[in-house]
Every structure is written in structure tokens, then in C-alpha cells.
Motif scaffolding. Sequence first.
Motif, PDB file in Angstrom:
ATOM      1  N   VAL A   1       0.841  -1.195   0.000  1.00  0.00           N
ATOM      2  CA  VAL A   1       0.000   0.000   0.000  1.00  0.00           C
ATOM      3  C   VAL A   1       0.881   1.252   0.000  1.00  0.00           C
ATOM      4  CG1 VAL A   1      -1.685   1.330   1.321  1.00  0.00           C
ATOM      5  CG2 VAL A   1      -1.958  -1.130   1.096  1.00  0.00           C
ATOM      6  N   ALA A   2       1.927   1.192   0.821  1.00  0.00           N
ATOM      7  CA  ALA A   2       2.841   2.334   0.890  1.00  0.00           C
ATOM      8  C   ALA A   2       3.443   2.621  -0.477  1.00  0.00           C
ATOM      9  CB  ALA A   2       3.945   2.064   1.903  1.00  0.00           C
ATOM     10  N   ALA A   3       3.868   1.549  -1.157  1.00  0.00           N
ATOM     11  CA  ALA A   3       4.470   1.734  -2.469  1.00  0.00           C
ATOM     12  C   ALA A   3       3.452   2.334  -3.425  1.00  0.00           C
ATOM     13  CB  ALA A   3       4.972   0.390  -2.996  1.00  0.00           C
ATOM     14  N   GLY A   4       2.230   1.762  -3.392  1.00  0.00           N
ATOM     15  CA  GLY A   4       1.200   2.209  -4.315  1.00  0.00           C
ATOM     16  C   GLY A   4       0.818   3.669  -4.123  1.00  0.00           C
ATOM     17  N   ILE A   5       0.684   4.075  -2.871  1.00  0.00           N
ATOM     18  CA  ILE A   5       0.224   5.451  -2.685  1.00  0.00           C
ATOM     19  C   ILE A   5       1.362   6.453  -2.656  1.00  0.00           C
ATOM     20  CG2 ILE A   5      -1.919   4.782  -1.542  1.00  0.00           C
ATOM     21  CD1 ILE A   5      -0.822   5.399   1.072  1.00  0.00           C
ATOM     22  N   SER A   6       2.557   6.008  -2.282  1.00  0.00           N
ATOM     23  CA  SER A   6       3.638   6.985  -2.187  1.00  0.00           C
ATOM     24  C   SER A   6       4.256   7.303  -3.541  1.00  0.00           C
ATOM     25  CB  SER A   6       4.743   6.486  -1.259  1.00  0.00           C
ATOM     26  OG  SER A   6       4.212   6.159  -0.025  1.00  0.00           O
ATOM     27  N   TYR A   7       4.331   6.289  -4.383  1.00  0.00           N
ATOM     28  CA  TYR A   7       5.074   6.495  -5.620  1.00  0.00           C
ATOM     29  C   TYR A   7       4.592   7.721  -6.401  1.00  0.00           C
ATOM     30  CZ  TYR A   7       7.832   5.544  -9.712  1.00  0.00           C
ATOM     31  OH  TYR A   7       8.733   5.670 -10.718  1.00  0.00           O
ATOM     32  N   PRO A   8       3.291   7.795  -6.669  1.00  0.00           N
ATOM     33  CA  PRO A   8       2.855   8.996  -7.402  1.00  0.00           C
ATOM     34  C   PRO A   8       3.082  10.281  -6.620  1.00  0.00           C
ATOM     35  CG  PRO A   8       0.965   7.667  -6.736  1.00  0.00           C
ATOM     36  CD  PRO A   8       2.182   6.863  -6.460  1.00  0.00           C
ATOM     37  N   CYS A   9       3.096  10.186  -5.302  1.00  0.00           N
ATOM     38  CA  CYS A   9       3.228  11.397  -4.498  1.00  0.00           C
ATOM     39  C   CYS A   9       4.663  11.891  -4.394  1.00  0.00           C
ATOM     40  CB  CYS A   9       2.693  11.166  -3.089  1.00  0.00           C
ATOM     41  SG  CYS A   9       0.935  10.876  -3.068  1.00  0.00           S
ATOM     42  N   PHE A  10       5.592  11.055  -4.787  1.00  0.00           N
ATOM     43  CA  PHE A  10       6.981  11.458  -4.633  1.00  0.00           C
ATOM     44  C   PHE A  10       7.356  12.656  -5.480  1.00  0.00           C
ATOM     45  CE2 PHE A  10       8.289   7.129  -2.926  1.00  0.00           C
ATOM     46  CZ  PHE A  10       8.309   7.617  -1.643  1.00  0.00           C
ATOM     47  N   LYS A  11       6.573  12.927  -6.500  1.00  0.00           N
ATOM     48  CA  LYS A  11       6.913  14.097  -7.289  1.00  0.00           C
ATOM     49  C   LYS A  11       6.555  15.386  -6.536  1.00  0.00           C
ATOM     50  CE  LYS A  11       2.815  14.850 -10.051  1.00  0.00           C
ATOM     51  NZ  LYS A  11       2.270  15.050 -11.381  1.00  0.00           N
ATOM     52  N   LEU A  12       5.787  15.234  -5.471  1.00  0.00           N
ATOM     53  CA  LEU A  12       5.457  16.409  -4.655  1.00  0.00           C
ATOM     54  C   LEU A  12       6.582  16.673  -3.667  1.00  0.00           C
ATOM     55  CD1 LEU A  12       1.806  15.410  -3.890  1.00  0.00           C
ATOM     56  CD2 LEU A  12       2.572  17.154  -5.501  1.00  0.00           C
ATOM     57  N   ARG A  13       6.848  17.940  -3.457  1.00  0.00           N
ATOM     58  CA  ARG A  13       7.974  18.280  -2.587  1.00  0.00           C
ATOM     59  C   ARG A  13       7.493  18.838  -1.257  1.00  0.00           C
ATOM     60  NH1 ARG A  13      11.943  18.805  -6.649  1.00  0.00           N
ATOM     61  NH2 ARG A  13      11.585  16.824  -7.674  1.00  0.00           N
ATOM     62  N   GLY A  14       8.335  18.670  -0.266  1.00  0.00           N
ATOM     63  CA  GLY A  14       8.153  19.303   1.040  1.00  0.00           C
ATOM     64  C   GLY A  14       6.745  19.199   1.584  1.00  0.00           C
ATOM     65  N   PRO A  15       6.176  20.328   1.903  1.00  0.00           N
ATOM     66  CA  PRO A  15       4.873  20.328   2.565  1.00  0.00           C
ATOM     67  C   PRO A  15       3.776  19.670   1.728  1.00  0.00           C
ATOM     68  CG  PRO A  15       5.696  22.584   2.275  1.00  0.00           C
ATOM     69  CD  PRO A  15       6.749  21.664   1.773  1.00  0.00           C
ATOM     70  N   PHE A  16       3.970  19.691   0.416  1.00  0.00           N
ATOM     71  CA  PHE A  16       2.938  19.098  -0.445  1.00  0.00           C
ATOM     72  C   PHE A  16       2.902  17.590  -0.311  1.00  0.00           C
ATOM     73  CE2 PHE A  16       3.200  23.266  -1.868  1.00  0.00           C
ATOM     74  CZ  PHE A  16       1.966  23.572  -2.379  1.00  0.00           C
ATOM     75  N   PHE A  17       4.072  17.004  -0.161  1.00  0.00           N
ATOM     76  CA  PHE A  17       4.120  15.567   0.091  1.00  0.00           C
ATOM     77  C   PHE A  17       3.416  15.283   1.426  1.00  0.00           C
ATOM     78  CE2 PHE A  17       6.087  11.847   2.031  1.00  0.00           C
ATOM     79  CZ  PHE A  17       5.852  10.910   1.039  1.00  0.00           C
ATOM     80  N   THR A  18       3.724  16.102   2.415  1.00  0.00           N
ATOM     81  CA  THR A  18       3.113  15.923   3.733  1.00  0.00           C
ATOM     82  C   THR A  18       1.591  15.990   3.648  1.00  0.00           C
ATOM     83  OG1 THR A  18       5.049  16.981   4.681  1.00  0.00           O
ATOM     84  CG2 THR A  18       3.143  16.761   6.103  1.00  0.00           C
ATOM     85  N   LEU A  19       1.093  16.992   2.903  1.00  0.00           N
ATOM     86  CA  LEU A  19      -0.365  17.107   2.752  1.00  0.00           C
ATOM     87  C   LEU A  19      -0.949  15.858   2.134  1.00  0.00           C
ATOM     88  CD1 LEU A  19      -1.041  20.747   1.546  1.00  0.00           C
ATOM     89  CD2 LEU A  19      -1.563  19.711   3.749  1.00  0.00           C
ATOM     90  N   SER A  20      -0.261  15.328   1.116  1.00  0.00           N
ATOM     91  CA  SER A  20      -0.812  14.148   0.457  1.00  0.00           C
ATOM     92  C   SER A  20      -0.823  12.956   1.413  1.00  0.00           C
ATOM     93  CB  SER A  20      -0.046  13.828  -0.822  1.00  0.00           C
ATOM     94  OG  SER A  20       1.242  13.359  -0.512  1.00  0.00           O
TER      95      SER A  20
END
Lengths: 294, 339, 420
Positions: B104-123
Motif C-alpha cells: 500500500v505504501a508503495a502504491g500510494i507513495s510512488y505517485p506522491c513522490f513528485k510532490l515536494r516538502g509540505p505538499f508531500f506531507t499534505l498528500s
Amino acid sequence: MIEFFQVLVSGIMLGGIYSLISIGLTLIFGIMRILNFAHGEYLMIAMYLSFWLFKLLNIDPYVSIIIVVPALFLLGIISQKLVIKPIINAPPTMQIFATVGLSLVFQNLALFLWKADYRTVKTSYQTATIHLGPMLVSFPRMVAFLIAIIVSLGFFYFLKNTYTGKALRSIAQNREAAMLMGIDVSKMYMIAFALGTACVGVAGALLMPVYYVFPTVGTYFGVTAFVVVVLGGMGNMTGAFLGGLLIGVIESISGVYIDPSLKEAVYFIIFILVLLFKPSGLFGLRGAEEVGLK
Amino acid sequence: MKTETNKETLISPQLYVPVLFFVLLFLIPLVIKNPFYIHNMILIFFYAALSSAWNIIGGFAGQISLGHAAFFGIGAYTSAILYVDFGISPWIGMLAGGVLAMLVAAGISYPCFKLRGPFFTLSTIAFGEVVRLLVSYFRDITRGAVGLLVPFKPGIGNLMFRGKIPYYYFALILMILVVVVSKKISVSRMGFYLTSLREDEEGAQAIGINTSLYKLWAVMISAFFAGIAGVFYAQYILFIEPESVFSSAMSTQFALMSIIGGMGTVAGPVVGSFILTPLSEFLRSTLGGSFQGLHFAIYGVLLIIVVILMPQGIVVWFKDKYEALLERLPNEKRREVKS
Amino acid sequence: MKKILVYLVVFALISTFAVGCSSGGGGGAEKESKPEVVKIGVLFPFSGSMAALGEENFRGAEIARLVRNKQGGLWGKQIEFVKADAPDATAAVAEADRLINKEGMKVIIGSYSSSLSYAASEVAERNGVIYWEVGGISDPITSRGYKYLFRTVPTGSSFGIQAVKFAKAIAPDIGVKPEEMKIAIVHEDSMYGTTVGENAKAEAERQGLDLVEMVAYSAKTNDLSSVILKLKAANPDVLIATSYITDTILFWRQARELNFYVKAAIGTGAGYAMRDFAEAVGDDVNRIFNVDFPQLDTNPEFAKGIDEFKKLYEETFGEPPKSGHSLVAYAGALILWDVMEKAGSMDPEAIRKAALEVDIPDGETAVGFGCKFAGPDAENAGQNIKAYPLVAQWKNQKLVTVWPEEAAAGEIELPMKPWE
């Protein structure tokens, strides 16, 4: 069909409240590039303030705005001086945690001071309804909605036409250049942060007749405000206003036509999709994306 | 910790001091028998393990997740459902829970990795909330907000014990395992890549590091251990509900211990848990009844002070003393170098 | 300056760590014991979000303690409580551990919240310690075949079932035939709401009533207009609702805003029982029913000693009781004292044996219903099978018990008044 329009209208009214809360957040982010995780807690404090003014001095929540807003402005200045200023150049992680810490402090001080009880005010107009044809609109929600419009317009005017507004915008565009032009960035940050919290002060007072206050009330609205702000495009006032309405409508429609216990999930998923595919937000200006991603 | 050489022999204090420390922890139950103290120790290890796991992605790679309770909860729910509904041993459930959390972590994090800093946190916050809401919604599988009760049938196969000592060792071993893995990562090439992408992602990409890949590894390892800790929680408390295991307070807790202890260091999260867990238990039992909330407010103040004054965490303060201590201890290698 | 601060923080942390390790958890305990006291553990949520009603639940037990001590206590000794604060399930386990293993408790009274009860009674059972539940209503608490667990209050399922039975009983009052009566159920989706809602649904089906809508929502929500619009579309005659205090207030404010009208509204405990609800919505509260623990105005003929309890409560805490939660804990703890007196010692085995022999007929307790515990082999081992909830109605912003007749202190008033 009437039912659908009623759902829509209820959603827009709910959205008005979201907009009002989000405008302050987007202002702070747009200018300072800080995600204020304690934003919801400022709302909570504003609500408590409005509540106690009502309870102890019998001041109507709407009238209390004239006290709550300056108080929140002041609180904003104090928090900015004590907590935000020292970390303004720190890495984003540190900024996140400083504001998370702030929210923990506010929330639990409120719990300590005022207990976990749910406090409400009782006014004559709070359950009054306005008939819009066959649709029903709650009076206090209508007021909140109209004030959200006024506040957004006010900010729009302020940023476009006053010296401080222009200075704030120039900082948002380029911090270094603004500094070189002789703008006191540090002071502007203070103003921006305090304006953001004052704005949520308006929201708090307007929310009191419709809702109730308790120490963790801010978390419910705080997270939603983030969704709205990202949706509307970080730092974009009009975007925050429209984003709030949109989230309200989405919540209302998915609650009725999908399932009430999934309505939050629906807008969180939309939020993630927007983050991933249109990080500049639905109403984002060109170039904002760069800002949003950094 | 500074390491002059990659290989440490058993006689170098860099290695034997932590080993001695852990051995000491193994011996504690021989002296302290009171289940109440043992329970507190278990909580310390448990949070140290979770915070260390969080630190792999949050500290080493600098991707601040505030939705880690999702992985913890997925682990807890997976093994509990497998055990309660299908009679599958939690030992197998542990693996399943860890792996599912990882996927699950891989599935949801992978697309979010393009977000930086606080945006990753929000996601991550949004994902954490979505997982919690979905678990509450799919009542047929998870029993929803009602919560899931694990019937108490003691036995090693069921990972349930009458006394607390087995739980103590389980939590201790889990903590050591995560710490060792963290240590391995921190001195490996991967650790180096993670640090460099944390400091400057574009720079890291420019020198040819596949940043997304390494972030993915980091989040998967992190989620795996969080999931296992979740299984432990379910078997220890024997009752899980979405409000407790998926709560955002839980997510914040993991991150908080890391940051106060010292984010991005191996020892930081452990130090954080050894200080904060007893602190919160103590404050709650002394202040709890009469001053509700005050202990969390103190927590918050601490967090702000640490962030402003000691952004590298409390561990920095110990570091010099610790290294000075190591210097004074017998060291085979130093003697070699000197001679 | 900065450095001094850093040192201070580190010092503070280390010292609290040391203190935390050496004395952790000792704070809630009462003073060192004199030899002539009987110590009993009490575990409630005194802090956190459940604190308000947790405290209320505890106060009932506290009054029972004072009453008994005035009468000479247990075996001639005074009763003393050792308090434990459990804001969540993890803390409940820790605190139950502390009470049993550090303070040496053999009997624990708890715990208002069902999830706390779940977690803490597990620890008690493992250690062979009596767990006396006087507040938590979730059914599964007593479905685990525990030997040392006893619950004096009715179960969550009985709330749902009672609500439906009552709905059927009032059909004539609102001018519909029972078989044509349209029922809607709305509940918050935690353990409490779901248990009540699902059981109300099952009972409605058994009774052959027409269930037109069933909606679940999260009590954390900040808007219920979608729930209300859904209900409005289904147009029920009777609404059975289960909610906490926040969502109860929100629901009725928005029901008014959206002009949602039902002929009869039956709440099931929690939010519907609280004074806060009446304060928040004012006269709109009138005529709403509440299926719940016996309320404070239950007919004293039926609930013996209830007036005495109210008097004592006011004397002790300087305010009237907030809800029936204190009353049930009071009645529950009084039963425990009798059981312990009979057992003759603190031995859990003896107490257990004495508890199983208890048989109090209806009308002999301060809550009205009697007490008899299901045996260890029953599927609801430890449950008081004589316990059932009563129905009260809000009148002039006060709850008045109206059903069943023997407990009633007032007449049923129906239908609801339409919104102006």
C-alpha cells in the motif's frame, strides 16, 4: 429536481464557511510559503472568544467580530514573533513541526482551560430560515456566505490597490527582489500572518451561531481548509473562495447520493488527484505551479 | 555517529556500547518483575520501533509523512482479521500485514513522490484520512468503527501471552531489528543517496541518482516495520478500532519522537521514545485527572523549543558526550592506528 | 542565553524521565492506606474527549461509596477508591495493569466507555480480578465468556430493541397503523451507534415494521444536511436516532433549517440524554423521546431510593446530576457492596460466587430494574439479565420518564410540533 437544488444550495452555504476559513490560510501560504498547521486552532480560539463574549458579556456573536478580529490579529503577531519568525528560513520540515507544535499547545491549553465540553450559543436568529423559492437556506449560513464574498473582495482590493497589499504581492512573487526594493520583508510577514489569523477570526465569530466549539474543533475545519487551498491554488484568494464552494457542494452531493460516511473520503480523493495532476490548483494562475511545487 | 571505518570490530566501542545497552535491556525483566513497569518499557520499545521506522523515510529521506498510522493500522487490521475470521496465526499475519502495508505504501507513495516538502506531507495526511474512512466504511470486512476484538487464547502460536515478559522481548527485538536495519541503511550507499536527495533533490538527480526508486525503497521498508508494529499492537491490546490505530494523533506521535530525539539519525528516534514515552505516561498519571490536556500542551511547547533551538534534536546534545565517552573506552582499532 | 535554555530543556527532560521511571503512574492513587480500609480500583476516562460523562459515571460510584461508608462500610471497614484515568484503550490497559499489579486491587469498577471496558476487563480477567462494569453498554463486552466480569447496566442491543418496541406502542398516538408505520433509523457509525442501529433494524424487521431508510454517518462530521435531506426524501413517520452530543445538536439545528419533520423522534441515549442538548436547541427539544438508562425523575415508587440519591449528589457535588449515568453507577456499585459483604472477603472467587447468587426483583433498586447475572456458560456471561432501558420524553426542556407505565412519571405527548 427540487431535492437536487436543495442539496446544491446546502452545499454552497456550507462551502461559504469553508471559503471563509481558507482565505486566511491561503494568504499566509501565498506570501510566507508556510503551511500553517495551527490554522484550525486559530479558528477554535476565535470561536471560544466569541462564545465567552456571548456567555459572560452577552455580546451577540456577530457583534463580537469587532473584538474577536483585532484579538486574533494580535495573537497572530505574537505567534509570528515567537514561533514563526525564528523558523522562517528553516527547511519546510521544521516549519511543519513548529506549527504542529503550536496546534498541540493551543488545542490542549483550550482543553485544560475550558474542558472538553461542547459549548453553544443560543440566539434568536440561529435557526431562522430564508425561503428561496422552494429551497430553504439557513439565515446564519447565508450571512457567513455573504461575508465570505465581502472578505474575498476586500482582500482582492487590498492586495491590488494599497501599498501594503502591493508590497505583500511583490514578496509573494520574489522575496529577494522585494527586499532589494526596500520593502521590510520581516514586517510584511508579520502583517500577512496576522491578517491570516484575523481572517479566521471573522470565520470563528460567524460560525458560532451555526456550530459549537470544543478544543479539537479546529482539526475538522483545518484539514478541510488545506484541501480547499490546494484546490483553489496556493495563495490564490479567488481560488480559495471558489474552492471552498466546490468542496461544500462535493461534500453535500456525495453525502446524499453516495453515502454520508464517505463524503470526506470523496473530497480527500479529489484533493489527492488535484495534487498529483494539477498541483497549481483548479483555479491556479500560471506560474503558481512552480511556487506550489517548491 | 561518526565512523572512521566501515567495518567495526566487536571490540570497537562504537559497536559494543550499543550492544551492551541492548543486552542490559534484555536483563531488565530479571530484576524488575512488576507488570506495570514492564508495560511502560514495552511502550517505550514499541514507540521507539515505530519512530525509527518512520525515520527511515521521514528522517533519512526527508519525506515528512503525517499519515504513517495508515501503515500501522493496515498491519494491525490485516493480522487481526486473518486471525479472527480465518484462524490464521498472527505470525503469518505479521508477515502478511507487513507486506500489505509495504505494498500500500508503495502504491500510494510512488505517485506522491513528485510532490515536494509540505505538499508531500499534505498528500500523506489525505491518504491517511482516506484509509481511515474506508476502513470505517467497509464494515463487512473490518467491522467498521465498532472495532475488532481479538479473543484471548494464550499460546506462542497465537502470539498471545498471559504475562508481559514475552511481549517485552518481542517489542525489544522489534526495536533492535528496526535500529539495526536503520544503521545498515545509514552507512550503506542507499543511506548516502537518501541523504543527498534530502539535501538537494535536483542535485541528486543530476548526478544520476534515481531518487524516486530510493524513496520508494525507503517508504516500503518503513511501512513494513510500521505494519509489524501494528500486528504487535493488536496482539498486545487485543482490541483495535479505526479511531485509535488510524488516528492522525498516532501519525503525529511517530514523527514527534523522531524530531525531538533527532531526525535522520539512527539513535534519535530511540532517544525520543525513551524520553517522551515515560514523560507522557508520567504526566498523564499525575496530571491527567485534574489537569486534562496539560501534558500535551507541554509536549507541544517542547516540540516548538526543539525545532527552534535544536533543530537536529536532543541527540545532538548527547552526541559530544557520547563520543567523548567512546574515546575514553578501550578501543582495539585506535591502538592499532597509533602503533 | 540560548545555551542555558537548551540545558534547561535537556535537564527537565532527563529529570522527568527519571521520575517517570521511578514513580510513573503513582499519582492517581489515594493516600497510603490505614489498615482498616477496603481498597477498590475505579477506572474511568477522567481526561480526554470522554471525560465529561466518564466523570458523571464515576460520581455515581463515589456516592455509593459515601453512602456505604456512612452505614459502616464493608465488614466494618471504610471503603477507599484508587482512581485511574484512562482516556483511551491503550491507557486503559496500562492503568488496569497499574491498579492490579502495582496497587494490588482485587476489584475494579469501570468504565463508562465500551472500548475502555473491553480493553481493561481483558487485563482484569487475565489476572483473575473482578471487573464491575457500571457504564459501558456494548454487547460484546459480555459475550466473551469471562468469569470475573459483571455488568449491571443494560446492553446496547436492548436500546435499539426497546426503541422499536416503543415506536410500535405509540403508533395509535400518531394516527398510523403499526404495520403501515414508516420508520427511519439514523446512527453515528462508532461501536455505540452501530450496535444500537443494527439491533433496531433487526427488531423492526422482526416486528414487521416498514423500514424506509437507514443512514450511518461519522459523528466527527461538521455538516449533517446531506443526512437530513436523505431522511427527508424517505419521509418517515418515526425516526430512531443514535448520536453523541455534538451531532445531536447539529442534527436538530439542521433539521429545523431544512424543515425536516417527523411525527415522533426517538433518541437512544448519549446526546439525547444531556442537558447540553436542551441548552443548545431550547424548546425544540420538547417531545423528543430518549431511550436510555433510567433517568433521574423515574417514578420513585418504581425506582426506590432515587430521591435520596439526587439529594446526596447535590450535597456532595454542589450541582444536580447531569444525566442518568451517575444513577446507574450508583445502583451498580450498591449491588457490588452487597455482593462483597456476602462474600466476606476480597477474594475474587468468593465475590464471583456471591455475585452469581444475586437475585434482586424489579422495583427494589434505585434504577428500578432488578439484578441477576447470567452464568459463566451463558452466551452473555456476566450480564445483568434483568436490566433494560426506559423511555423518557423531553418536556419543558426536562426529561420525564414516560414508558413503560410502571416507571412513568408523566404522560406521553404526541405528535411532535411542526416547525414554525
